[in-house]
Design an enzyme around this catalytic site. Structure first.
Site, PDB file in Angstrom:
ATOM      1  CG  ASP A 113      46.729  28.272 -19.924  1.00  0.00           C
ATOM      2  OD1 ASP A 113      45.804  29.079 -19.724  1.00  0.00           O
ATOM      3  OD2 ASP A 113      46.601  27.252 -20.619  1.00  0.00           O
ATOM      4  CG  ASP A 130      41.545  28.240 -18.032  1.00  0.00           C
ATOM      5  OD1 ASP A 130      40.865  28.641 -18.995  1.00  0.00           O
ATOM      6  OD2 ASP A 130      42.745  27.923 -18.129  1.00  0.00           O
TER       7      ASP A 130
END
Length: 156
Positions: A113, A130
């Protein structure tokens, strides 16, 4: 035949584009790219869970659950061709993102991330995949709402 090719092209096109974009941004992040601003930072975090680090207690077993969910969704979509044809781009985006995150789990032991929103509130760190999953869900919902409205208008 042309219609069949068209939805398959849209599905795999979206799949490959999302997968490639997500992996490219992750490779830049892993190479050390960092950036800070008033609203959003580009940083690095390894998420061993799912959204908001949930299920991180499953550790390395989570990748097998992730794999099973993707396989089940692929099978379901190719079994329910009407659903896939109706939402080919959205499902291509969703599965491209899911497979990209799955690849991270196998290679890095978690999902890479990098985006951290911190203006007004601190949000979870997330990645391109995402965002694409959220956009794909929104696309499906919007298409279904308009399809229902169109059907309701015809009934009047």
């Amino acid at each position: 035949m042309a219609k069949t090719f068209k939805f398959i092209f849209y599905f795999w096109g979206a799949f490959v584009l999302v997968f490639a974009l997500d992996q490219w941004v992750k490779s830049l992040t892993l190479a050390g790219l960092r950036w800070q601003s008033e609203y959003l930072d580009l940083t690095y975090a390894l998420n061993t869970g799912v959204a908001f680090s949930m299920l991180s207690f499953l550790e390395h077993n989570l990748k097998y659950l992730h794999l099973a969910l993707i396989v089940v969704l692929f099978i379901y979509l190719f079994w329910q061709k009407t659903l896939l044809k109706t939402h080919s781009i959205a499902f291509g985006m969703m599965l491209g993102a899911g497979v990209s995150n799955l690849l991270d789990r196998f290679i890095h032991g978690g999902v890479v991330d990098m985006f951290f929103w911190h203006k007004w509130f601190n949000f979870a760190i997330f990645n391109v995949a995402d965002v694409m999953i959220n956009i794909s869900v929104a696309l499906i919902l919007i298409q279904e709402i308009f399809k229902k409205r169109k059907k309701d208008d015809r009934m009047d």
